[in-house]
Design a protein around this motif. Structure first.
Motif: not given
Length: 247
Positions: A115, A117, A119-123, A148, A151
């Protein structure tokens, strides 16, 4: 190649897999029969310091890889990035070849777990899976997790690139960012198609590799070894089968 070890052998020997003799995976019993052709071995013999801080998947015995320093300790990708940053901060009395291997985008049994760091997880509702995958709720969730992971890989690579710049090495260091095969989805990795063999390739450094230029020419991993030779002013070994990217 659509699988790991053969593709990595192509990159590091400048030969097709059937020419260098790499027909399968190291963890399935294969090992490169001519490790003396590996790029790190060639550069070490040419006076370069050769260092590896991440994974390798070409030879059974890591000592055969051609690296005079192997710092592949604990910590996974974080450890590999941290050790690379520490090496780049050292005083360098010789030209060097640094190999940093990450596994953030590698699918594990439970899926993708890297994941980014901070940042919000991908929707997954706003993700469109690439062809040939069907656009379903399940494949959107799976692709969101992969995005993610990619990223996170971008963040890790960014740490190494920043370390090159912070160490004053930007103007005389060629950075090569690539991967070994297509992404781990059905009809992609392990399949002899564009989805299985297509990889990213980004370069930055001297010799015309300035930022922001997109080239649509058809190239392959076989072309990296001769490119490095030309850029470093080294005579190309006879076994190379690729073409230099400098033109």
């Amino acid at each position: 190649n659509p699988t790991c070890s053969p593709s990595r052998a192509c990159l590091l020997t400048g030969q097709a897999a059937h020419s260098c003799g790499m027909g399968g995976l190291v963890n399935r019993g294969w090992s490169l029969p001519h490790p003396e052709r590996l790029l790190p071995r060639f550069l070490r013999d040419s006076g370069y310091q050769t260092v590896r801080t991440g994974i390798q998947h070409v030879v059974k015995n890591p000592e055969d890889g051609g690296y005079e320093r192997i710092e592949a300790g604990e910590g996974g990708d974080e450890g590999a990035a941290g050790r690379a940053v520490a090496f780049l901060a050292e005083e360098h009395k010789r030209s060097f070849f640094l190999d940093v291997g990450f596994s953030a985008t590698h699918r594990r049994a439970e899926g993708f777990d890297a994941q980014p760091e901070g940042e919000e997880a991908t929707d997954p509702r706003y993700v469109k899976p690439p062809a040939p995958l069907p656009d379903t709720a399940e494949t959107r969730v799976d692709m969101a997790l992969y995005i993610d992971a990619a990223r996170r890989l971008d963040q890790l690579v960014g740490r190494v690139v920043d370390a090159v710049d912070n160490s004053g090495l930007r103007d005389n260091t060629l950075i090569i960012c690539t991967t070994d095969h297509g992404i781990a989805f059905p009809q992609m990795k392990c399949n002899l198609t564009d989805h299985g063999m297509g990889v990213m390739l980004a370069l930055r450094g001297p010799g015309g590799f300035s930022a922001g230029k997109v080239v649509d020419a058809l190239v392959s991993h076989l072309d990296l070894f001769p490119t490095i030779c030309d850029l470093a002013g080294l005579e190309r070994p006879a076994w190379l089968q690729g073409q230099s990217l400098l033109p």
